[in-house]
Motif scaffolding. Structure first.
Motif, mmCIF file in Angstrom:
data_model
loop_
_atom_site.group_PDB
_atom_site.id
_atom_site.type_symbol
_atom_site.label_atom_id
_atom_site.label_comp_id
_atom_site.label_asym_id
_atom_site.label_seq_id
_atom_site.Cartn_x
_atom_site.Cartn_y
_atom_site.Cartn_z
ATOM 1 N N VAL A 215 0.837 -1.203 0.000
ATOM 2 C CA VAL A 215 0.000 0.000 0.000
ATOM 3 C C VAL A 215 0.870 1.250 0.000
ATOM 4 O O VAL A 215 0.619 2.203 -0.753
ATOM 5 N N ILE A 216 1.925 1.274 0.810
ATOM 6 C CA ILE A 216 2.786 2.446 0.918
ATOM 7 C C ILE A 216 3.481 2.729 -0.411
ATOM 8 O O ILE A 216 3.469 3.862 -0.913
ATOM 9 N N LEU A 217 4.081 1.707 -1.010
ATOM 10 C CA LEU A 217 4.837 1.908 -2.250
ATOM 11 C C LEU A 217 3.919 2.278 -3.411
ATOM 12 O O LEU A 217 4.247 3.153 -4.226
ATOM 13 N N THR A 218 2.750 1.641 -3.497
ATOM 14 C CA THR A 218 1.821 1.967 -4.577
ATOM 15 C C THR A 218 1.291 3.389 -4.438
ATOM 16 O O THR A 218 1.158 4.113 -5.428
ATOM 17 N N ALA A 219 0.999 3.808 -3.198
ATOM 18 C CA ALA A 219 0.506 5.169 -2.978
ATOM 19 C C ALA A 219 1.567 6.198 -3.352
ATOM 20 O O ALA A 219 1.261 7.214 -3.995
ATOM 21 N N GLN A 220 2.838 5.949 -2.993
ATOM 22 C CA GLN A 220 3.907 6.881 -3.355
ATOM 23 C C GLN A 220 4.062 6.990 -4.863
ATOM 24 O O GLN A 220 4.272 8.083 -5.405
ATOM 25 N N SER A 221 3.974 5.861 -5.553
ATOM 26 C CA SER A 221 4.079 5.880 -7.012
ATOM 27 C C SER A 221 2.936 6.655 -7.650
ATOM 28 O O SER A 221 3.138 7.442 -8.582
ATOM 29 N N LEU A 222 1.718 6.458 -7.137
ATOM 30 C CA LEU A 222 0.558 7.170 -7.688
ATOM 31 C C LEU A 222 0.658 8.672 -7.457
ATOM 32 O O LEU A 222 0.329 9.469 -8.345
ATOM 33 N N VAL A 223 1.114 9.080 -6.266
ATOM 34 C CA VAL A 223 1.231 10.512 -5.979
ATOM 35 C C VAL A 223 2.213 11.175 -6.941
ATOM 36 O O VAL A 223 1.956 12.279 -7.443
ATOM 37 N N CYS A 224 3.327 10.522 -7.232
ATOM 38 C CA CYS A 224 4.293 11.083 -8.186
ATOM 39 C C CYS A 224 3.669 11.224 -9.574
ATOM 40 O O CYS A 224 3.876 12.233 -10.262
ATOM 41 N N ARG A 225 2.893 10.235 -9.984
ATOM 42 C CA ARG A 225 2.236 10.309 -11.293
ATOM 43 C C ARG A 225 1.196 11.422 -11.326
ATOM 44 O O ARG A 225 1.079 12.155 -12.315
ATOM 45 N N TYR A 226 0.433 11.578 -10.238
ATOM 46 C CA TYR A 226 -0.593 12.619 -10.196
ATOM 47 C C TYR A 226 0.050 14.009 -10.223
ATOM 48 O O TYR A 226 -0.442 14.924 -10.905
ATOM 49 N N GLN A 227 1.155 14.184 -9.483
ATOM 50 C CA GLN A 227 1.826 15.479 -9.484
ATOM 51 C C GLN A 227 2.319 15.839 -10.877
ATOM 52 O O GLN A 227 2.161 16.971 -11.338
#
Length: 362
Positions: free
Chosen positions: A186-198
């Protein structure tokens, strides 16, 4: 309810419904009002400020995540606890820990899985300090305190909402696909998604830059007078009043006037002030007028950038009749500092009852 009365005879009487801008009854609007009354009676989100919902949509995230956050704030996610209350029989145990009853606060804040996720994230969220907090109030407080504090705070809100979203998705995978709970995923997937959204929102802003709102110079197209009109509603006396000032293009004051206006709204009082000012100025022999007003809604309607609502149609009808009589009126939205003297006169009319008075001319 105060219904505006037109000064001209070009508008016929008709029944109006005050809950719609057009004045016509709408079934979907009535259903929405019934739902709001029902939620208020049940006590949902009664302590949340109404502007929290507006701030939420300023977060740079996809709408599906923001809609999900709305459901958390409304506490309407289909948790086992809620489903059982609605008659849908399910196990009460949390999907991710199998120890306690699954509730919205337990799943996102108090479960061992949630505590592991928040501890491993880079947000420095201490769930031990949130033992007696609910997730909706904690989330709303985070939005209020961080929404307008720079890119670092925006990153915090993006990460916070995305982690909540990923906890919910991981819960579904465990429940329906038999996957083992894994906080690190969950932590790693959320970090990856936040970078993509930014990156996605930054590219969107670069492709659609904001328009330049630098001040524009307005050249007079033959205006003869400038009218400043305003209204004021006194919270203590619960009365409103209006005032206006008419100036020639050389700066000389031609007329000042004001009137107490009972318990009408400030917006309706502003309409009456401007119509009265235009009529009085017309009697002085002027036909080309520039109106300075601090009401953005009224300026949009008069500039035909928005269709008039039912409570604005009387004002528009009077303007149309004056236009047929050869009166040309232009509207310009200005900040309240430009018309501060007129606002002060309008304030005086709410303290002392004034029927109609012409103030001293310079």
């Amino acid at each position: 309810m105060h219904i505006p009365i037109p000064k001209s005879s070009g508008l016929e009487d008709k029944l109006l419904w005050k809950h719609s801008t057009s004045g016509e009854y709408r079934v979907n609007k009535a259903y929405s009002l019934i739902q709001q009354d029902g939620l208020s009676a049940m006590g949902h989100h009664r302590d949340l400020p109404h502007w929290v919902w507006k701030l939420l949509w300023k977060i740079d995230l996809p709408y599906k995540i923001l809609s999900f956050i709305c459901k958390i704030l409304h506490r309407t996610l289909p948790m086992f606890e809620i489903l059982n209350k609605r008659g849908v029989r399910n196990t009460n145990l949390c999907t991710l820990c199998n120890e306690e009853e699954e509730s919205i606060d337990h799943l996102f804040l108090h479960s061992p899985f949630a505590r592991a996720v928040w501890h491993g994230s880079n947000l420095e969220v201490r769930t031990s300090e949130l033992v007696h907090s609910s997730v909706d109030y904690w989330l709303s407080a985070s939005i209020m305190h961080n929404i307008n504090r720079g890119q670092d705070r925006m990153f915090f809100l993006q990460s916070l909402c995305t982690i909540l979203w990923m906890i919910w998705n991981h819960r579904h995978k465990v429940l329906h696909q038999g996957k083992l709970p894994n906080p690190m995923e969950v932590i790693l997937t959320a970090q990856s998604l936040v970078c993509r959204y930014q990156e996605a929102f930054q590219n969107k802003q670069s492709q659609h830059p904001r328009p330049n709102h630098s001040p524009r110079m307005f050249i007079s197209p033959g205006w003869q007078v400038i009218i400043k009109g305003a209204a004021w509603r006194n919270r203590k006396t619960k009365r409103s009043g209006w005032a206006y000032e008419v100036k020639a293009t050389d700066g000389s004051v031609l007329l000042k006037a004001g009137e107490s206006n009972g318990r009408k709204s400030a917006y309706q009082s502003t309409q009456e002030a401007l119509i009265e000012a235009i009529c009085k100025t017309k009697e002085l022999g002027f036909s080309k007028m520039l109106i300075l007003c601090n009401s953005k809604m009224l300026t949009q309607v008069c500039s035909k950038r928005r269709r008039p609502a039912w409570h604005e149609q009387t004002f528009i009808s009077d303007l149309d009749q004056l236009n047929l009589q050869g009166v040309s009126v232009s509207f310009l939205f200005v900040p309240k500092e430009i018309i501060a003297d007129v606002l002060y006169m309008a304030h005086i009319t709410t303290v002392f009852p004034v029927h109609f008075c012409r103030f001293g001319l310079t």
